[in-house]
Design a protein around this motif. Sequence first.
Motif, PDB file in Angstrom:
ATOM      1  N   VAL A  61      65.200  -0.065  -9.246  1.00  0.00           N
ATOM      2  CA  VAL A  61      63.885  -0.097  -9.072  1.00  0.00           C
ATOM      3  C   VAL A  61      63.933  -0.301  -7.751  1.00  0.00           C
ATOM      4  CG1 VAL A  61      62.186  -2.498  -8.046  1.00  0.00           C
ATOM      5  CG2 VAL A  61      63.745  -2.817 -10.248  1.00  0.00           C
ATOM      6  N   ALA A  62      62.712   1.256  -7.302  1.00  0.00           N
ATOM      7  CA  ALA A  62      62.681   1.671  -5.634  1.00  0.00           C
ATOM      8  C   ALA A  62      62.030   0.505  -4.891  1.00  0.00           C
ATOM      9  CB  ALA A  62      61.570   2.664  -6.075  1.00  0.00           C
ATOM     10  N   PRO A  63      62.192   0.887  -3.482  1.00  0.00           N
ATOM     11  CA  PRO A  63      61.558   0.502  -2.218  1.00  0.00           C
ATOM     12  C   PRO A  63      59.728  -0.037  -2.889  1.00  0.00           C
ATOM     13  CG  PRO A  63      63.107   2.095  -1.727  1.00  0.00           C
ATOM     14  CD  PRO A  63      62.510   2.288  -3.439  1.00  0.00           C
ATOM     15  N   MET A  64      59.458  -1.148  -2.724  1.00  0.00           N
ATOM     16  CA  MET A  64      58.081  -1.617  -2.915  1.00  0.00           C
ATOM     17  C   MET A  64      57.066  -2.209  -1.167  1.00  0.00           C
ATOM     18  SD  MET A  64      59.153  -3.762  -6.252  1.00  0.00           S
ATOM     19  CE  MET A  64      59.981  -4.718  -6.311  1.00  0.00           C
ATOM     20  N   ALA A  65      56.248  -2.242  -1.749  1.00  0.00           N
ATOM     21  CA  ALA A  65      55.365  -1.957  -0.465  1.00  0.00           C
ATOM     22  C   ALA A  65      55.588  -3.642  -0.134  1.00  0.00           C
ATOM     23  CB  ALA A  65      53.908  -1.649  -0.577  1.00  0.00           C
ATOM     24  N   ASP A  66      55.375  -4.502  -0.525  1.00  0.00           N
ATOM     25  CA  ASP A  66      55.066  -6.051  -0.292  1.00  0.00           C
ATOM     26  C   ASP A  66      56.740  -6.990  -0.723  1.00  0.00           C
ATOM     27  OD1 ASP A  66      52.815  -5.683  -0.047  1.00  0.00           O
ATOM     28  OD2 ASP A  66      52.164  -5.781  -1.952  1.00  0.00           O
ATOM     29  N   ASP A  67      56.901  -7.489  -0.073  1.00  0.00           N
ATOM     30  CA  ASP A  67      57.881  -8.593  -0.571  1.00  0.00           C
ATOM     31  C   ASP A  67      57.514  -9.167  -1.715  1.00  0.00           C
ATOM     32  OD1 ASP A  67      59.520  -8.801   1.552  1.00  0.00           O
ATOM     33  OD2 ASP A  67      58.595 -10.300   2.290  1.00  0.00           O
ATOM     34  N   VAL A  68      58.593  -9.856  -3.451  1.00  0.00           N
ATOM     35  CA  VAL A  68      58.311  -9.971  -4.922  1.00  0.00           C
ATOM     36  C   VAL A  68      59.140 -11.184  -4.381  1.00  0.00           C
ATOM     37  CG1 VAL A  68      58.495  -9.334  -6.941  1.00  0.00           C
ATOM     38  CG2 VAL A  68      57.746  -7.314  -4.925  1.00  0.00           C
ATOM     39  N   VAL A  69      58.800 -12.236  -5.066  1.00  0.00           N
ATOM     40  CA  VAL A  69      59.498 -13.547  -5.599  1.00  0.00           C
ATOM     41  C   VAL A  69      59.448 -14.011  -6.813  1.00  0.00           C
ATOM     42  CG1 VAL A  69      59.709 -16.562  -4.589  1.00  0.00           C
ATOM     43  CG2 VAL A  69      58.586 -14.071  -2.671  1.00  0.00           C
ATOM     44  N   MET A  70      60.291 -14.254  -7.267  1.00  0.00           N
ATOM     45  CA  MET A  70      60.344 -14.624  -9.057  1.00  0.00           C
ATOM     46  C   MET A  70      60.870 -15.886  -8.383  1.00  0.00           C
ATOM     47  SD  MET A  70      62.289 -10.922  -9.906  1.00  0.00           S
ATOM     48  CE  MET A  70      61.931  -9.148  -9.075  1.00  0.00           C
TER      49      MET A  70
END
Length: 307
Positions: A61-70
């Motif tokens: 998974v490449a770097p993303m612009a936002d924090d991701v919470v699952m």
Amino acid sequence: MVSAANSNVSSRLGSASDSSEPPAPADEMKRVLGAAPLRFASERSGGAFALWRHGPLHAVVAPMADDVVMAYRGPVRRLERRADGAVAIGTSRAGVVTIIPAESSARWDIAGPIEVVQLYLPRNKLRQIADENGASGNSLAERTGFPDPITARLLISAADVIEGHAMLDALFRQQLIDLLATRLLVAHATASVVAAPTRGGLAPHVLRRAIDRLRSSEDDDVSLAALAEEAGLSRFHFCRAFKDSTGLSPFAWLRQRRLEQAMEMLRDGTPVVSVAAALGYASQTAFAAAFKKLTGMSPTDWRRNAS
């Protein structure tokens, strides 16, 4: 959240951009998973929720612009995240969360099918909530299957609470994003954060204006931002003060108001389809589902018992 099939999500979930900027999380997730989410909903003020169901995963998974919470629903799976020579192992079970900080990258290995609800939280939203709580400059720590039943339950509710009513759905998502951002800062920030204490209720004249605005069926901008701005508070502190004054959040207050209006119309013999349309529900089915969730009865059965 709205169904991906009934929204403009496909136009926002296109191929990852060729620019040097990190992609939006929804774009990167679509690339990695090779499918669109089952449900997706975003807020103009920042933040989005997505429900995904996918098979085994073995990908970077490449770097993303936002924090991701699952948070997870469905079967328990082993989670492996590999980054910078380190391996983090967890399980996708109820009551745990996974956090991918913005602009971080890792290889993920998940052995079997999984169902996950994701929050995409922009850094500017996190900074805004942090500033309100005196925690400027903070960020979220990396987590993999980390026990946090409170955050997990809040995030799962984004998939479970779907009223089919645009105004109610938007208010709920706005409240939930602010609440989750605050909870994440308290429980998962890279430095210690203490949430600001409740400041008390709204002044009577401010509360009256807020209620009048919520009651108005002609005002399309019944948003937390508009309500909070009129009260001279942040969205988060407005919700706290409103609940302190009324015992209900703005979302819960408006939902109760719609329920009372529906009951009054049903008593007067208004057809169910007309009640649904008058109160702003997307369909008779959406109205009936929301009504039954609150009362335990369908509108038709409730009217029969009330007569």
